[in-house]
Every structure is written in structure tokens, then in C-alpha cells.
Motif scaffolding. Structure first.
Motif, PDB file in Angstrom:
ATOM      1  N   GLU A  99       0.834  -1.201   0.000  1.00 15.72           N
ATOM      2  CA  GLU A  99       0.000   0.000   0.000  1.00 15.72           C
ATOM      3  C   GLU A  99       0.867   1.248   0.000  1.00 15.72           C
ATOM      4  OE1 GLU A  99      -3.223   2.369   2.826  1.00 15.72           O
ATOM      5  OE2 GLU A  99      -2.543   0.363   3.392  1.00 15.72           O
ATOM      6  N   ALA A 100       1.924   1.239   0.794  1.00 15.07           N
ATOM      7  CA  ALA A 100       2.795   2.409   0.899  1.00 15.07           C
ATOM      8  C   ALA A 100       3.553   2.668  -0.396  1.00 15.07           C
ATOM      9  CB  ALA A 100       3.782   2.217   2.049  1.00 15.07           C
ATOM     10  N   ILE A 101       4.084   1.599  -0.989  1.00  9.71           N
ATOM     11  CA  ILE A 101       4.890   1.753  -2.202  1.00  9.71           C
ATOM     12  C   ILE A 101       4.009   1.969  -3.421  1.00  9.71           C
ATOM     13  CG2 ILE A 101       6.482   0.551  -3.756  1.00  9.71           C
ATOM     14  CD1 ILE A 101       7.612  -0.856  -1.270  1.00  9.71           C
ATOM     15  N   GLY A 102       2.883   1.269  -3.454  1.00  9.52           N
ATOM     16  CA  GLY A 102       2.015   1.289  -4.627  1.00  9.52           C
ATOM     17  C   GLY A 102       2.056  -0.069  -5.274  1.00  9.52           C
ATOM     18  N   GLU A 103       0.932  -0.735  -5.384  1.00  9.79           N
ATOM     19  CA  GLU A 103       0.913  -2.114  -5.867  1.00  9.79           C
ATOM     20  C   GLU A 103       0.386  -2.233  -7.284  1.00  9.79           C
ATOM     21  OE1 GLU A 103      -1.518  -4.194  -3.128  1.00  9.79           O
ATOM     22  OE2 GLU A 103      -3.368  -3.264  -3.758  1.00  9.79           O
ATOM     23  N   ASP A 104       0.494  -1.135  -8.081  1.00  9.51           N
ATOM     24  CA  ASP A 104       0.089  -1.222  -9.476  1.00  9.51           C
ATOM     25  C   ASP A 104       1.096  -2.082 -10.233  1.00  9.51           C
ATOM     26  OD1 ASP A 104       2.151   0.881 -10.863  1.00  9.51           O
ATOM     27  OD2 ASP A 104       1.581   1.466  -8.827  1.00  9.51           O
ATOM     28  N   GLU A 105       0.764  -2.420 -11.469  1.00  6.79           N
ATOM     29  CA  GLU A 105       1.604  -3.370 -12.206  1.00  6.79           C
ATOM     30  C   GLU A 105       2.974  -2.789 -12.520  1.00  6.79           C
ATOM     31  OE1 GLU A 105      -0.037  -5.508 -15.412  1.00  6.79           O
ATOM     32  OE2 GLU A 105      -1.981  -5.810 -14.463  1.00  6.79           O
ATOM     33  N   SER A 106       3.120  -1.457 -12.548  1.00  4.93           N
ATOM     34  CA  SER A 106       4.436  -0.881 -12.805  1.00  4.93           C
ATOM     35  C   SER A 106       5.408  -1.222 -11.691  1.00  4.93           C
ATOM     36  CB  SER A 106       4.324   0.643 -12.951  1.00  4.93           C
ATOM     37  OG  SER A 106       3.897   1.228 -11.738  1.00  4.93           O
ATOM     38  N   PHE A 107       4.866  -1.524 -10.517  1.00 10.92           N
ATOM     39  CA  PHE A 107       5.707  -1.930  -9.386  1.00 10.92           C
ATOM     40  C   PHE A 107       6.404  -3.240  -9.685  1.00 10.92           C
ATOM     41  CE2 PHE A 107       5.963  -4.110  -5.167  1.00 10.92           C
ATOM     42  CZ  PHE A 107       6.886  -3.259  -4.582  1.00 10.92           C
ATOM     43  N   PHE A 108       5.834  -4.030 -10.582  1.00 14.68           N
ATOM     44  CA  PHE A 108       6.408  -5.324 -10.920  1.00 14.68           C
ATOM     45  C   PHE A 108       7.119  -5.296 -12.277  1.00 14.68           C
ATOM     46  CE2 PHE A 108       3.317  -6.213  -7.738  1.00 14.68           C
ATOM     47  CZ  PHE A 108       3.828  -7.282  -7.033  1.00 14.68           C
ATOM     48  N   ALA A 109       7.336  -4.110 -12.817  1.00 16.18           N
ATOM     49  CA  ALA A 109       8.052  -4.014 -14.080  1.00 16.18           C
ATOM     50  C   ALA A 109       9.532  -4.293 -13.860  1.00 16.18           C
ATOM     51  CB  ALA A 109       7.870  -2.626 -14.689  1.00 16.18           C
ATOM     52  N   PHE A 110      10.179  -4.838 -14.876  1.00 11.40           N
ATOM     53  CA  PHE A 110      11.597  -5.189 -14.729  1.00 11.40           C
ATOM     54  C   PHE A 110      12.313  -4.906 -16.030  1.00 11.40           C
ATOM     55  CE2 PHE A 110      15.255  -8.094 -14.642  1.00 11.40           C
ATOM     56  CZ  PHE A 110      15.775  -7.786 -13.398  1.00 11.40           C
ATOM     57  N   GLY A 111      13.465  -4.279 -15.944  1.00 15.70           N
ATOM     58  CA  GLY A 111      14.294  -4.019 -17.106  1.00 15.70           C
ATOM     59  C   GLY A 111      15.509  -4.937 -17.082  1.00 15.70           C
ATOM     60  N   PHE A 112      15.977  -5.352 -18.242  1.00 18.46           N
ATOM     61  CA  PHE A 112      17.092  -6.288 -18.295  1.00 18.46           C
ATOM     62  C   PHE A 112      18.306  -5.609 -18.907  1.00 18.46           C
ATOM     63  CE2 PHE A 112      14.735  -9.843 -16.898  1.00 18.46           C
ATOM     64  CZ  PHE A 112      13.457  -9.644 -17.352  1.00 18.46           C
ATOM     65  N   PHE A 113      19.394  -5.620 -18.145  1.00 18.24           N
ATOM     66  CA  PHE A 113      20.619  -4.990 -18.593  1.00 18.24           C
ATOM     67  C   PHE A 113      21.794  -5.967 -18.521  1.00 18.24           C
ATOM     68  CE2 PHE A 113      18.521  -0.997 -18.576  1.00 18.24           C
ATOM     69  CZ  PHE A 113      17.658  -1.026 -17.509  1.00 18.24           C
ATOM     70  N   ASP A 114      21.549  -7.208 -18.158  1.00 20.72           N
ATOM     71  CA  ASP A 114      22.603  -8.165 -17.929  1.00 20.72           C
ATOM     72  C   ASP A 114      22.326  -9.405 -18.763  1.00 20.72           C
ATOM     73  OD1 ASP A 114      23.512 -10.698 -16.088  1.00 20.72           O
ATOM     74  OD2 ASP A 114      24.936  -9.034 -15.963  1.00 20.72           O
ATOM     75  N   VAL A 115      23.316  -9.824 -19.546  1.00 21.00           N
ATOM     76  CA  VAL A 115      23.125 -10.971 -20.435  1.00 21.00           C
ATOM     77  C   VAL A 115      22.828 -12.232 -19.646  1.00 21.00           C
ATOM     78  CG1 VAL A 115      24.265 -12.453 -22.123  1.00 21.00           C
ATOM     79  CG2 VAL A 115      24.564  -9.973 -22.235  1.00 21.00           C
TER      80      VAL A 115
END
Length: 279
Positions: A99-115
Motif C-alpha cells: 500500500e505504501a509503495i504502490g501495488e500497481d503493475e508498474s511496481f512489478f516491471a523489470f528491465g534487463f541490462f545483464d546478459v
């Protein structure tokens, strides 16, 4: 003479800082709480956003928490490893953190920068990589501080990112152990070599600021203080500053005393992946 001569100026206390009862009665005096590389070792909870395959009756996606179990041998009931299982989200501390952080789906987004991370995702499947490690231990500490030391100022320094993380998930921990010969090995799970590994998490300092604001407003509400007009603790005003270690040292350190003969200064040139949280 010095009236404090021979008198101890500090004491060592062995207590659980997350347990409000261990802090004793509320103390309204001003104080500083200094936490240097404390947040990275606090407990986190693994949460999954379940969609497509598992849906609630209302047709919306559901959140699942994770519980770690010890496997035991049938013949002598001895521990024979560990495993984790997902179950419906019921833990109130996890719910408050989301609730404090925000539980929308963007909270679970992930970017990949490592092979290697991309390869692990392909091998294991996307599901594990969609897990989020929620800083519930940090929230428990902040709630305790705002309840028992309401006029505290928190100075916390920690890692905002960690290299070579192999555990799948967002905000996942670095799990490291030492192999024979002293070589450090980074592991892909925290379920093996339990008790023989160092497990530490990166800190999302923007999320930490939201947790702090949430804990502060919750303490005011439960303590009978003035409530927020909109009734939402999550939208409470942030009152913390986040600075890089380089900036903090430039403000407060005697850099002339820490520079080497070559001009190199570890206080401003090292620790690039660390920040300070100042409430």
C-alpha cells in the motif's frame, strides 16, 4: 576535571530493533538513529503478481506471498533442504508495504541490462523474474521508530544497486558464499547453503521514502494525533532527503584529511552504488 571521566558513554544492547516492545516506553526526546548497511540485511518478502493462469473471482489479478519451508527426512525428521511455496497474500505487513509503495503493475516491471540475467530468465521462465522482493523489514523498523521514538531523525546509508545478482526477481538479493581458497561465489538461490551465505538486498530509496511517510502517518493515526485530511496514509507528505554518498561526503566530510597523495579520495570516488537517506 572532566565529570565524565571513567564513565561509559555508550552501552551495547542486544535486542530486536524491529520489535517495538524491545524499545521500551515511548520516548519523545529528539534523537538520531544511525543505520549504516542495516537495510540490506533486513527481511524482505517475495511477492508474485499472478495473472492469466490464476484469477480471482472478480476477474482481477491476484497477489501471492511466499513461504519458505524446511524439508525433513522421514526416518529421523532431520532438515533435508529448503523449498518455497506461494500462497494467497494474507500477511498484513506485506499488505501495508505494498500500500505504501504502490501495488500497481508498474511496481512489478523489470528491465534487463545483464546478459546472464536474460539467460536465466529464458531457462527458468518469466514467472520467477516477475517476483518482487518487498522491504517488509524496513517498514517494520520504520513503524517501530515512529511509534517509540517519534521525534527521531534517521540517517541510513546503504546500497542502491548490487552487481552480479543471480536470484531472479525485482529487487532480488545478492547471495554470496566463499568457496575453498577464499574465492567469492554468487549463487542463484537463497534456498541452498542456508547459514553459510551472505544475503543482502539493494535499497530502492524512493520506495524507502514512501515507507517512511506511511509509517509516520500511521503512527500519528494510531497514536490519536491529527489525521490526514484525505484519509490516505500513502499520500502523506515526504519529509526525507536522498543524496548520493559522494554528495553527502562533500557536504559533511573533511575531504582534505581523506585525500591520498595522488589526489584520489575514497569518500567521493568509491561507493558509487550507495546513497544516504536523511529524515
Amino acid at each position: 576535571g572532566d565529570n565524565n571521566a571513567g564513565r561509559a558513554t555508550y552501552s551495547v544492547e542486544r535486542r530486536d530493533a524491529l520489535d517495538a516492545a524491545r524499545w521500551g516506553p515511548v520516548d519523545d526526546a529528539k534523537c538520531f538513529v544511525v543505520a549504516l548497511e542495516v537495510l540490506d540485511n533486513l527481511p524482505h518478502d517475495r511477492v508474485l503478481l499472478l495473472r492469466d493462469d490464476v484469477r480471482s473471482m472478480g476477474g482481477e489479478t491476484r497477489l501471492a506471498q511466499t513461504r519458505v519451508f524446511a524439508r525433513r527426512r522421514g526416518e529421523d525428521n532431520a532438515v533435508d533442504g529448503f523449498e518455497q511455496r506461494e500462497e494467497p497474500l494474507r500477511d498484513p505487513l506485506i499488505a501495508r508495504a505494498l500500500e505504501a509503495i504502490g501495488e500497481d503493475e508498474s511496481f512489478f516491471a523489470f528491465g534487463f541490462f545483464d546478459v546472464r540475467a536474460m539467460a536465466d530468465r529464458w531457462i527458468r521462465g518469466a514467472r520467477d523474474w516477475n517476483a518482487r522482493f518487498v522491504p517488509t523489514g524496513a517498514l517494520a523498523l520504520l513503524e517501530t521508530l515512529h511509534e517509540r521514538r517519534p521525534r527521531h531523525r534517521l540517517v541510513a546509508a546503504d546500497f542502491d544497486s548490487l552487481p552480479n545478482v543471480r536470484v531472479p526477481g525485482i529487487n532480488a538479493p545478492l547471495v554470496a558464499t566463499q568457496s575453498p581458497g577464499g574465492r567469492t561465489e554468487d549463487l542463484p538461490t537463497y534456498l541452498d547453503n542456508v547459514g553459510a551465505c551472505d544475503v543482502f538486498f539493494p535499497t530502492d530509496f524512493e520506495h524507502l521514502a514512501r515507507l517512511d511517510a506511511f509509517a509516520r502517518s500511521r503512527a500519528r493515526r494510531t497514536g490519536g494525533s491529527k489525521r490526514l485530511e484525505n484519509g490516505s496514509s500513502r499520500r502523506s507528505k515526504r519529509s526525507a532527503e536522498i543524496v548520493t554518498t559522494r554528495e553527502f561526503m562533500r557536504r559533511h566530510a573533511d575531504l582534505g584529511a581523506t585525500a591520498t597523495g595522488s589526489g584520489y579520495n575514497p569518500l567521493t570516488q568509491d561507493f558509487a552504488n550507495t546513497k544516504f537517506f536523511l529524515s
